[in-house]
Design an enzyme around this catalytic site. Structure first.
Site: not given
Ligand code: FMN
Length: 329
Positions: A67, A97, A136, A168, A208-209
């Site tokens: 990514q 992000c 994403k 997401h 996702n999410g």
């Molecule tokens: C600690 C942490 C770091 C993350 N870093 C990124 C990242 O580098 N790139 C990204 O697209 N999303 C990042 N996210 C978001 C996750 O990829 C994901 O979209 C988000 O946590 C929702 O999914 P979940 O509810 O299953 O955790 C991060 C999330 C967490 C908790």
């Protein structure tokens, strides 16, 4: 060369600071089929940093996506070339992000405001058929749901020819809340993902999410092309041991055993001294998650980590497995 067909029914979300190459190795030991993601790497860092090697190393972690965050065509094109050379299956553009630093660098979720720019970025990233290009993104920006905005965004970016979108399924709020808040406060809306899928049947949309249990993951995977899970794996990577059976029709679950520990230590052993003991071992520390009476092991591991003695650390993990095998599996 024939293009590989990869099933992304179950994906581990990119997580900065967590989906390190060490964690990915552990994930791959536990599941052969789960689709993996690197942490997000800014294109400028990817191209110019000398220390990036260990972060993007892809040692037998396929199927996997790199990514990137960026919005300059030349850098994105170069990043695709690097991802291809490093044997990644896919390069993914981060348009989700919300952090201030990322907005300053003109990448991440703020790009949703400029769908034409995103489309052009995705155009630039498509360098050959052997590296798939994906995005994403969120479902919108700000406080209110707006399906039209989301649909118009997807309409535009799909003109690039990409056929793979991770969503997401909540808005990003660019002002006033933190990245952490942005993972909880804006409400989820999975319907947007179903709705856009019915318009673009030939595009793969991965949901996702908020998928916080394996049961939920399984149910949702039947309604969508695939699902992506972040925090559930962050807190308990060992639930990946059931993925190949539950999501990919494999006969058996992976069994956690002494071999799991040995495989992991064999991978990190050559890296001893080159990276911190904490970074090397932290993916494994979650093995204690939810296991009763594991406190004494935890205390001992943390104490021994100060001494950098990997042979002793490996032994403690092996003893833990010996004692708790039945509870863990
Ligand atoms: C600690 C942490 C770091 C993350 N870093 C990124 C990242 O580098 N790139 C990204 O697209 N999303 C990042 N996210 C978001 C996750 O990829 C994901 O979209 C988000 O946590 C929702 O999914 P979940 O509810 O299953 O955790 C991060 C999330 C967490 C908790």
């Amino acid at each position: 060369m024939m293009q590989k067909v990869i099933d992304r029914k179950f994906c581990v979300a990119p997580m900065m600071g967590y989906t390190t190459s060490y964690a990915r190795t552990l994930y791959r030991i536990l599941s052969k089929r789960t689709f993996l993601f690197s942490e997000m790497i800014a294109t400028k860092t990817l191209i110019h940093s000398k220390e990036i090697g260990s972060k993007i190393a892809n040692e037998f972690q396929n199927p996997i996506a790199l990514q990137v965050g960026g919005s300059e065509y030349k850098d994105l094109r170069l990043s695709s070339r690097l991802a291809y050379e490093l044997n990644y299956d896919e390069i993914n553009l981060n348009v989700g992000c919300p952090s201030k630093a990322v907005q300053k660098g003109s990448f991440g979720a703020c790009l949703m405001k400029d769908k034409l720019l995103v489309k052009n970025c995705l155009d630039a990233m498509q360098i050959n058929r052997n590296i798939e290009v994906s995005i994403k993104c969120r479902i919108g920006l700000g406080k209110d749901f707006n399906y039209e905005f989301f649909e118009e965004f997807i309409d535009e970016i799909l003109k690039s020819g990409i056929r793979l979108v991770y969503v997401h399924a909540r808005n990003a709020i660019l002002n006033g809340i933190s990245p952490k808040g942005n993972r909880n406060i804006p409400p989820l809306n999975y319907d947007f993902v179903s709705k856009i899928k019915s318009k673009y049947q030939n595009t793969t949309f991965i949901l996702n999410g908020g998928i916080d249990s394996m049961n939920k993951a399984l149910k949702l995977s039947k309604l969508h092309d695939g699902i992506m899970v972040g925090r559930l794996i962050q807190s308990n990577p060992f639930c990946l041991k059931n993925v190949d059976r539950q999501f990919y029709n494999q006969k058996n679950n992976y069994i956690i055993s002494e071999k799991t520990i040995k495989d992991y230590f064999n991978f990190i052993r050559p890296k001893f001294g080159k990276d911190s003991v904490y970074r090397l071992l932290s993916p494994l520390l979650n093995i204690f998650f939810g296991v009763p009476n594991s406190k004494e092991f935890k205390i001992e591991i943390h104490a021994r980590m100060q001494e950098n003695n990997f042979e002793i650390l490996e032994k403690i993990f092996l003893n833990f497995i010996k004692e708790k095998k039945i509870l863990i599996n």
